[in-house]
Write an enzyme that holds these catalytic residues in place. Structure first.
Site, PDB file in Angstrom:
ATOM      1  N   ASP A  90       0.630  -1.113  -0.142  1.00  0.00           N
ATOM      2  CA  ASP A  90      -0.383  -0.224  -0.256  1.00  0.00           C
ATOM      3  C   ASP A  90       0.647   0.966  -0.409  1.00  0.00           C
ATOM      4  O   ASP A  90       1.973   1.551   0.027  1.00  0.00           O
ATOM      5  CB  ASP A  90      -0.699  -0.048   0.992  1.00  0.00           C
ATOM      6  CG  ASP A  90      -0.086   0.043   2.487  1.00  0.00           C
ATOM      7  OD1 ASP A  90       1.337   0.422   2.823  1.00  0.00           O
ATOM      8  OD2 ASP A  90      -0.875  -0.225   3.377  1.00  0.00           O
ATOM      9  N   GLN A 206     -11.717   7.004  -4.694  1.00  0.00           N
ATOM     10  CA  GLN A 206     -12.553   7.362  -3.228  1.00  0.00           C
ATOM     11  C   GLN A 206     -13.682   7.770  -3.887  1.00  0.00           C
ATOM     12  O   GLN A 206     -14.502   7.474  -5.008  1.00  0.00           O
ATOM     13  CB  GLN A 206     -11.556   8.586  -2.719  1.00  0.00           C
ATOM     14  CG  GLN A 206      -9.518   8.146  -2.195  1.00  0.00           C
ATOM     15  CD  GLN A 206     -10.612   7.317  -0.974  1.00  0.00           C
ATOM     16  OE1 GLN A 206     -11.664   6.640   0.232  1.00  0.00           O
ATOM     17  NE2 GLN A 206      -9.181   6.317  -0.802  1.00  0.00           N
ATOM     18  N   ASP A 283      -7.871  -7.713   0.483  1.00  0.00           N
ATOM     19  CA  ASP A 283      -6.611  -7.706   1.432  1.00  0.00           C
ATOM     20  C   ASP A 283      -7.609  -7.708   3.361  1.00  0.00           C
ATOM     21  O   ASP A 283      -8.701  -6.573   2.804  1.00  0.00           O
ATOM     22  CB  ASP A 283      -5.500  -7.194   1.834  1.00  0.00           C
ATOM     23  CG  ASP A 283      -5.975  -5.547   1.884  1.00  0.00           C
ATOM     24  OD1 ASP A 283      -6.632  -4.563   1.280  1.00  0.00           O
ATOM     25  OD2 ASP A 283      -5.907  -5.326   3.198  1.00  0.00           O
ATOM     26  N   CYS A 321     -11.932 -29.638   7.069  1.00  0.00           N
ATOM     27  CA  CYS A 321     -11.322 -28.285   6.881  1.00  0.00           C
ATOM     28  C   CYS A 321      -9.954 -29.103   6.477  1.00  0.00           C
ATOM     29  O   CYS A 321      -9.144 -30.176   7.224  1.00  0.00           O
ATOM     30  CB  CYS A 321     -10.631 -27.606   7.147  1.00  0.00           C
ATOM     31  SG  CYS A 321      -9.753 -27.180   7.320  1.00  0.00           S
ATOM     32  N   CYS A 323      -7.036 -27.830   6.663  1.00  0.00           N
ATOM     33  CA  CYS A 323      -5.697 -27.042   7.124  1.00  0.00           C
ATOM     34  C   CYS A 323      -4.808 -27.740   7.685  1.00  0.00           C
ATOM     35  O   CYS A 323      -5.739 -28.805   8.548  1.00  0.00           O
ATOM     36  CB  CYS A 323      -5.922 -25.701   7.466  1.00  0.00           C
ATOM     37  SG  CYS A 323      -6.492 -26.079   8.724  1.00  0.00           S
ATOM     38  N   CYS A 326      -5.988 -28.601  12.019  1.00  0.00           N
ATOM     39  CA  CYS A 326      -7.389 -29.665  11.813  1.00  0.00           C
ATOM     40  C   CYS A 326      -7.473 -30.898  11.255  1.00  0.00           C
ATOM     41  O   CYS A 326      -8.034 -31.729  11.880  1.00  0.00           O
ATOM     42  CB  CYS A 326      -9.497 -28.774  10.530  1.00  0.00           C
ATOM     43  SG  CYS A 326      -9.245 -26.770  11.151  1.00  0.00           S
ATOM     44  N   HIS A 352      -5.620 -21.195  10.315  1.00  0.00           N
ATOM     45  CA  HIS A 352      -7.020 -22.492  10.207  1.00  0.00           C
ATOM     46  C   HIS A 352      -7.753 -21.111   9.220  1.00  0.00           C
ATOM     47  O   HIS A 352      -8.206 -21.238   8.120  1.00  0.00           O
ATOM     48  CB  HIS A 352      -7.987 -22.343  10.785  1.00  0.00           C
ATOM     49  CG  HIS A 352      -9.130 -22.660  10.868  1.00  0.00           C
ATOM     50  ND1 HIS A 352      -9.702 -24.125  10.345  1.00  0.00           N
ATOM     51  CD2 HIS A 352     -10.414 -22.308  10.368  1.00  0.00           C
ATOM     52  CE1 HIS A 352     -11.340 -23.782  10.157  1.00  0.00           C
ATOM     53  NE2 HIS A 352     -11.296 -22.200  10.320  1.00  0.00           N
TER      54      HIS A 352
HETATM   55 ZN    ZN Z   1      -8.921 -25.649   9.645  1.00  0.00          ZN
END
Ligand code: ZN
Length: 408
Positions: A90, A206, A283, A321, A323, A326, A352
């Site tokens: 940014d 803007q 983001d 999940c 990830c 998990c 996660h």
């Molecule tokens: Zn997870």
């Protein structure tokens, strides 16, 4: 540079691909926020394993600490933090307006005192471009003024006009530095990454919550011809309808063959609603920020793992999940870590949550390709319960959590 690969028939959702010097970004894309040269509580290796294709670096924070000269000494932000995929930076404007003290905005730029040691500094559109160039970002953002909410129409109008003049100065500064000598040499293509000429520059729309100002701002920014367009000044405390309206007002003015980026958004349903309105990139600090107070994302909404109900829960944070958290740990164990203030607890929830956001975008891309995005969006939004506490956290307000239930 940007290709739309598939277009949804029922909505404005698009599946696209953005090419940068450090690699591809598949859109819709979620960009984890690396405030101080790190996505809080995760390592770049973990981010790669989560399939994050791009991260965001906060110019203001890096400017204040460790200082741009330190990062330059290490060869740029990619080398400094050992992340070899794309980085979006940014301009620093948003943090100057929200964090710095004693700021004074003039046509030339912004004078401010940083929030760490109070040292006075000055950032102009030209300096913002120089700093992002020194960081070596793949996608740089123009310096803009993010009008607060609520905001008088008069102020919003004058501010959006100045933002457009600043955007023109940013573009001129980048063009002036992209001399032929610094562009890609056919004999040394690896030098490409280090030249300003290969950096993408996004303009920022803007106009606060005023539809006509959003349109005129979008038009003025599009006339300057940037590589992509961001919608700024959203998710700054305004009601959700106003946020959607700001995007809907600006979007028709944005060229279809360029990426669109909604800055600082949002909850999972908001992301899908924004995708349906033609936005490609997001983001947001929510997945990492909420993780640090024990909150995890699931398809039915967030859960707070501090709650006593999870103490004897042997199931993962979310069934099915994939990830790293998990796959290996139960809710009851993660809850224990959070209650005991063990660093691992917030790391596990962060992993996660980031997986949840990245996977949601992955799913959105697949659904757009299949032509089933709109149905997916409706079903997801219906099944997801938004809690006020999450919305408050998304705009950085003080979050007052419900008191913990007494322990067993
Ligand atoms: Zn997870």
């Amino acid at each position: 540079m940007f290709k739309v690969l598939a277009q949804d028939r029922q909505s404005k959702a698009r599946r696209g691909r953005l090419t940068t010097v450090h690699g591809l970004v598949d859109t819709p894309a979620f960009i984890p926020v690396g405030t101080q040269g790190s996505v809080k509580a995760t390592s770049p290796r973990e981010l790669r394993e989560l399939d994050a294709q791009i991260i965001l670096g906060n110019t203001y924070h890096l400017f204040v600490r460790p200082g741009i000269e330190v990062i330059q000494y290490f060869g740029g932000l990619h080398k400094f933090m050992n992340w070899n995929r794309p980085i979006l930076t940014d301009s620093g404007g948003y943090q100057i307006f929200s964090l710095a003290k004693l700021r004074k905005i003039t046509e030339k730029g912004v004078h401010f005192q940083n929030h760490v040691d109070g040292k006075p500094a000055f950032i102009s559109p030209e300096i913002a471009m120089e700093i992002q160039s020194a960081l070596g970002s793949d996608i740089a953002m123009v310096l803009d003024e993010c009008a607060p909410y609520p905001c008088e129409r008069d102020y919003a109008g004058r501010s959006a006009e100045m933002t457009a003049r600043w955007a023109a100065r940013c573009k001129r500064a980048v063009e002036a530095n992209a001399s032929p000598a610094r562009t890609v040499s056919p004999t040394n293509p690896s030098a490409a990454a280090d030249t300003t000429a290969n950096r993408l520059l996004f303009g920022i729309v803007q106009g606060a919550t005023f539809e006509d100002l959003r349109r005129s701002s979008a038009q003025a920014i599009v006339d300057l011809d940037f590589d992509g367009y961001a919608i700024g000044g959203v998710s700054v405390g305004e009601p959700e309808e106003e946020m959607m309206c700001a995007v809907e007002s600006a979007e028709p003015c944005l060229p279809k063959h360029k990426p669109r980026y909604a800055m600082g958004l949002g909850t999972p349903p908001q992301l899908l609603e924004m995708i349906a309105r033609g936005i490609d990139m997001f983001d947001c600090v929510l997945p990492t920020r909420l993780a640090r107070n024990g909150t995890a994302f699931t398809a039915s909404g967030t859960i707070n793992l501090k709650n006593a109900e999870f103490a004897l829960d042997k199931s993962p944070i979310e069934e099915n999940c994939v990830c790293p958290t998990c796959r290996e740990f139960a809710r009851g164990y993660v809850r224990h870590l959070i209650k005991a203030e063990e660093i691992l607890g917030l790391r596990l929830i962060t992993l996660h949550n980031l997986h949840f956001y990245l996977d949601l975008m992955n799913r959105a891309r697949t659904e757009i390709e299949r032509g089933t995005f709109d149905q997916f969006r409706r079903e997801f939004v219906m099944g997801y319960k938004v809690r006020d506490v999450d919305l408050a956290a998304s705009v950085g307000k003080a979050v007052s959590l419900p008191p913990n239930k007494p322990g067993r």
